[in-house]
Motif scaffolding. Structure first.
Motif, PDB file in Angstrom:
ATOM      1  N   HIS A   1       4.493   1.769  -1.005  1.00  0.00           N
ATOM      2  CA  HIS A   1       3.132   2.044  -0.535  1.00  0.00           C
ATOM      3  C   HIS A   1       2.521   3.210  -1.300  1.00  0.00           C
ATOM      4  O   HIS A   1       1.343   3.184  -1.667  1.00  0.00           O
ATOM      5  CB  HIS A   1       3.169   2.344   0.959  1.00  0.00           C
ATOM      6  N   ILE A   2       3.349   4.239  -1.551  1.00  0.00           N
ATOM      7  CA  ILE A   2       2.836   5.398  -2.300  1.00  0.00           C
ATOM      8  C   ILE A   2       2.478   4.964  -3.720  1.00  0.00           C
ATOM      9  O   ILE A   2       1.435   5.364  -4.259  1.00  0.00           O
ATOM     10  CB  ILE A   2       3.888   6.513  -2.331  1.00  0.00           C
ATOM     11  N   PHE A   3       3.340   4.110  -4.302  1.00  0.00           N
ATOM     12  CA  PHE A   3       3.079   3.662  -5.672  1.00  0.00           C
ATOM     13  C   PHE A   3       1.760   2.895  -5.744  1.00  0.00           C
ATOM     14  O   PHE A   3       1.010   3.029  -6.716  1.00  0.00           O
ATOM     15  CB  PHE A   3       4.232   2.777  -6.151  1.00  0.00           C
TER      16      PHE A   3
ATOM     17  N   LEU B   1      -0.852   3.333  -3.907  1.00  0.00           N
ATOM     18  CA  LEU B   1      -1.959   4.293  -3.852  1.00  0.00           C
ATOM     19  C   LEU B   1      -2.163   4.951  -5.214  1.00  0.00           C
ATOM     20  O   LEU B   1      -3.296   5.120  -5.669  1.00  0.00           O
ATOM     21  CB  LEU B   1      -1.677   5.358  -2.786  1.00  0.00           C
TER      22      LEU B   1
END
Lengths: 114, 188
Positions: free
Chosen positions: A73-75, A77
């Protein structure tokens, strides 16, 4: 139907479509949009892997637990931020090019100065 | 059970909408139609992300892509205001066909690799999986350095776009209408 493989197939198909757009089209705007398609295909793959293999994260207490916000999920973003930066710079180049040459044809973009 | 059937149905619908939007985007001649097809694609991808238990990313997809990047594209398309004869010619169709075959082969290779991978059932996740609070906590606890680096990247991209798109960097912009001091009967 909602399996990891189907999500990855969707991602691969969208990616191949984006590759086609980058290679086969001559309009610089559509080439940029195809790049956005490819970036989105990668995002789909990230989210799918994050859903099916969430991994673990360290809780506040210090022990490992199933991750509630996987690294995927961070990637995604970060990819969105990079895509926005790429679109802004790419469109600025297209705009500057059109002001000088009155065309958006990528075949005309052969030289660095004139 | 009906909940899961509903989810799978919507996954199929969103997946086909995404593929349809992607095909339309690369095949339209006018970039305006491509941009409108891109809205369909971004919306469908947002739906797929929602089904894959990533509600925060689904919202970000709509806000960043459909809300910001696409508006940027539409602005530039309208700023250029390309007429039909300015669109330029396309590549000859044999070359397009060849590219299409190449991309189909690329998809085939990827699909062969994907279909050989093990297909695990989706693990059950809690209701707060991928929620804004959890993603934010993870981002500022574990991924704060990439986050800061991205801010520098965006700053550089912002300044780069301004430098690239501005008309004259070294001279001031000319005044819109020079003051006419010699006109007959100037209203002093």
């Amino acid at each position: 139907m909602l399996t990891l493989q189907n999500c990855l197939l969707l991602s691969a198909l969208v990616f191949a479509t984006g590759v086609f757009g980058v290679i086969a089209r001559r309009n610089a705007l559509i080439v940029l949009m195809s790049v956005e398609l490819m970036l989105n295909a990668v995002n789909i793959a990230f989210v799918a892997f994050a859903r099916f293999y969430p991994g673990t994260s360290q809780s506040v207490a210090g022990h490992l637990e199933p991750a509630k916000a996987p690294a995927g999920h961070i990637f995604v973003l970060l990819t969105m931020a990079v895509a926005a930066a790429e679109a802004a710079v790419g469109l600025a180049i297209v705009l500057a090019w059109f002001r000088n040459r009155k065309t958006t044809d990528t075949e005309e973009m052969r030289n660095l100065r004139w | 059970m009906s909940h899961s059937v509903l989810r799978e149905t919507f996954f199929v619908i969103f997946a086909f909408l995404a593929i349809f939007g992607a095909f339309l985007t690369v095949s339209r001649r006018n970039p305006m139609y491509s941009a409108v097809s891109l809205i369909l694609f971004f919306g469908a991808v947002s739906g797929v992300m929602m089904i894959l238990s990533a509600p925060f990313l689904a919202l970000m997809q709509l806000m960043v892509y459909a809300g910001a990047i696409l508006v940027l594209f539409l602005f530039v398309i309208m700023l250029l205001a390309l007429r039909e004869e300015e669109l330029g010619e396309e590549r000859p169709w044999p070359l397009q066909l060849l590219t299409g075959i190449g991309c189909a082969v690329l998809f085939g290779l990827l699909a062969a690799a994907i279909l050989r991978a093990p297909s695990a059932p989706a693990p059950a996740v809690g209701g707060d999986f991928g929620s804004p609070a959890e993603v934010g906590r993870s981002m500022f606890a574990e991924w704060v350095l990439p986050f800061e680096i991205v801010s520098v990247l965006i700053l550089a991209a912002t300044m780069g776009s301004v430098v690239l798109a501005k008309k004259h960097l070294d001279r001031p912009e000319p005044a819109e209408e020079p003051a006419d001091t010699h006109g007959p009967g100037g209203g002093h």
